[in-house]
Scaffold this motif. Structure first.
Motif, mmCIF file in Angstrom:
data_model
loop_
_atom_site.group_PDB
_atom_site.id
_atom_site.type_symbol
_atom_site.label_atom_id
_atom_site.label_comp_id
_atom_site.label_asym_id
_atom_site.label_seq_id
_atom_site.Cartn_x
_atom_site.Cartn_y
_atom_site.Cartn_z
ATOM 1 N N GLN A 102 0.824 -1.196 0.000
ATOM 2 C CA GLN A 102 0.000 0.000 0.000
ATOM 3 C C GLN A 102 0.868 1.261 0.000
ATOM 4 O OE1 GLN A 102 -2.472 -2.021 -0.949
ATOM 5 N NE2 GLN A 102 -3.923 -0.747 0.175
ATOM 6 N N ASN A 103 0.252 2.443 0.066
ATOM 7 C CA ASN A 103 0.966 3.706 -0.078
ATOM 8 C C ASN A 103 2.009 3.925 1.020
ATOM 9 O OD1 ASN A 103 -0.781 4.184 -2.185
ATOM 10 N ND2 ASN A 103 -2.000 5.715 -1.093
ATOM 11 N N ASN A 104 3.077 4.639 0.659
ATOM 12 C CA ASN A 104 4.061 5.180 1.611
ATOM 13 C C ASN A 104 4.835 4.099 2.358
ATOM 14 O OD1 ASN A 104 3.008 7.819 1.018
ATOM 15 N ND2 ASN A 104 1.351 7.396 2.461
ATOM 16 N N ILE A 105 5.369 3.137 1.621
ATOM 17 C CA ILE A 105 6.140 2.054 2.242
ATOM 18 C C ILE A 105 7.511 1.972 1.583
ATOM 19 C CG2 ILE A 105 6.289 -0.441 2.611
ATOM 20 C CD1 ILE A 105 3.226 -0.477 2.710
ATOM 21 N N SER A 106 8.556 1.852 2.404
ATOM 22 C CA SER A 106 9.915 1.627 1.925
ATOM 23 C C SER A 106 10.347 0.232 2.354
ATOM 24 C CB SER A 106 10.883 2.668 2.498
ATOM 25 O OG SER A 106 10.550 3.964 2.031
ATOM 26 N N ILE A 107 10.751 -0.588 1.383
ATOM 27 C CA ILE A 107 11.204 -1.951 1.648
ATOM 28 C C ILE A 107 12.703 -1.966 1.397
ATOM 29 C CG2 ILE A 107 10.923 -4.389 1.091
ATOM 30 C CD1 ILE A 107 8.132 -3.700 0.028
ATOM 31 N N TYR A 108 13.486 -1.992 2.467
ATOM 32 C CA TYR A 108 14.923 -1.788 2.392
ATOM 33 C C TYR A 108 15.681 -3.080 2.123
ATOM 34 C CZ TYR A 108 13.692 2.529 4.887
ATOM 35 O OH TYR A 108 13.144 3.724 5.264
ATOM 36 N N GLU A 109 16.934 -2.918 1.714
ATOM 37 C CA GLU A 109 17.833 -4.064 1.596
ATOM 38 C C GLU A 109 17.880 -4.814 2.921
ATOM 39 O OE1 GLU A 109 22.420 -5.060 0.194
ATOM 40 O OE2 GLU A 109 21.671 -2.992 0.139
ATOM 41 N N GLY A 110 17.803 -6.138 2.833
ATOM 42 C CA GLY A 110 17.736 -6.970 4.024
ATOM 43 C C GLY A 110 16.358 -7.532 4.274
ATOM 44 N N VAL A 111 15.335 -6.964 3.620
ATOM 45 C CA VAL A 111 13.964 -7.455 3.766
ATOM 46 C C VAL A 111 13.652 -8.417 2.624
ATOM 47 C CG1 VAL A 111 11.522 -6.831 3.819
ATOM 48 C CG2 VAL A 111 13.209 -5.346 4.919
ATOM 49 N N GLU A 112 13.068 -9.559 2.958
ATOM 50 C CA GLU A 112 12.585 -10.510 1.957
ATOM 51 C C GLU A 112 11.105 -10.753 2.203
ATOM 52 O OE1 GLU A 112 13.190 -15.132 0.462
ATOM 53 O OE2 GLU A 112 14.745 -14.169 1.672
ATOM 54 N N VAL A 113 10.319 -10.680 1.126
ATOM 55 C CA VAL A 113 8.864 -10.816 1.220
ATOM 56 C C VAL A 113 8.429 -11.977 0.338
ATOM 57 C CG1 VAL A 113 6.650 -9.650 0.892
ATOM 58 C CG2 VAL A 113 8.661 -8.316 1.591
ATOM 59 N N GLU A 114 7.805 -12.989 0.941
ATOM 60 C CA GLU A 114 7.342 -14.141 0.174
ATOM 61 C C GLU A 114 5.997 -13.845 -0.495
ATOM 62 O OE1 GLU A 114 7.495 -17.664 2.613
ATOM 63 O OE2 GLU A 114 9.699 -17.671 2.629
ATOM 64 N N ASP A 115 5.419 -14.850 -1.145
ATOM 65 C CA ASP A 115 4.194 -14.688 -1.930
ATOM 66 C C ASP A 115 3.005 -14.264 -1.069
ATOM 67 O OD1 ASP A 115 5.693 -15.650 -4.043
ATOM 68 O OD2 ASP A 115 4.706 -17.615 -4.104
ATOM 69 N N ASP A 116 2.093 -13.492 -1.696
ATOM 70 C CA ASP A 116 0.759 -13.192 -1.159
ATOM 71 C C ASP A 116 0.787 -12.435 0.165
ATOM 72 O OD1 ASP A 116 -0.384 -14.542 -3.357
ATOM 73 O OD2 ASP A 116 -0.206 -16.466 -2.316
ATOM 74 N N VAL A 117 1.817 -11.661 0.403
ATOM 75 C CA VAL A 117 1.906 -10.839 1.614
ATOM 76 C C VAL A 117 1.183 -9.513 1.382
ATOM 77 C CG1 VAL A 117 3.523 -9.539 3.079
ATOM 78 C CG2 VAL A 117 4.016 -11.918 2.459
#
Length: 198
Positions: free
Chosen positions: A70-85
């Motif tokens: 959603q709006n206004n999110i920063s996903i930085y190096e070091g973060v891993e996001v799997e499917d359907d999150v």
């Protein structure tokens, strides 16, 4: 758009004309990147994802398929996001435990892992170095500073578990045998963890 602000001509994803997509980025089919967002180099994004207004991803971030940011999110190096999150509006990731403006700590980034199907509410803060389990649900405004069990329902500052949710995202109600069910699975509490039969 790519980093020199020319519209993509052969990509199978959509990027709004105000978005920047750097070189050396992989983005899957049918992903949408909306206004004023920036995808930094080395990042890998799956198919059918959506990035709202004013998002930043990367560098070197991996995001699975079907992820909703959603709006206004920063996903930085070091973060891993799997499917359907699902990542709710204005939720926050950190990447260093003890930041100082005058000390460079890029070699101290801690890995944060969001497992398949979990949902993070609006304005949640996720402190780096944690794993959020499959299908866990984090209530709006919570602060996550330790690992979260799969299917756990977490609220508060710091967050505490107040129940369990099913794959549906609904709170589970258990019978006297500690068994619950939704349209996706049957659930049983065993040794303070949830066992799932689909």
């Amino acid at each position: 758009m790519n980093s020199n602000h020319q519209p993509p001509t052969t990509n199978h994803y959509y990027a709004h004309k105000s978005a920047y997509v750097d070189n050396d980025v992989n983005i899957g089919d049918d992903t949408k990147i909306w206004h004023f967002s920036h995808i930094l180099s080395g990042s890998n994004i799956g198919s059918k994802c959506s990035f709202g207004q004013n998002c930043v991803v990367g560098p070197n971030v991996t995001i699975g398929n079907g992820v909703k940011v959603q709006n206004n999110i920063s996903i930085y190096e070091g973060v891993e996001v799997e499917d359907d999150v699902f990542l709710g509006p204005s939720m926050v990731f950190t990447n260093v435990i003890n930041p100082r403006a005058f000390i460079v700590r890029r070699d101290e980034f801690k890995k944060t892992l969001l497992k398949k199907g979990c949902s993070i509410g609006a304005n949640v803060t996720v402190v780096c170095g944690v794993t959020i389990g499959e299908y866990a649900l984090i209530g709006s405004g919570a602060v996550i500073n330790k690992d979260v069990k799969p299917y756990a329902l977490m609220v508060g500052v710091p967050a505490k578990q107040i129940g369990w949710v099913g794959i549906s995202g609904n709170t589970l109600e258990f019978n006297s045998a500690n068994i619950a069910q939704d349209e996706f699975a049957i659930y049983k509490i065993v040794d303070d963890n949830l066992e799932v039969t689909k």
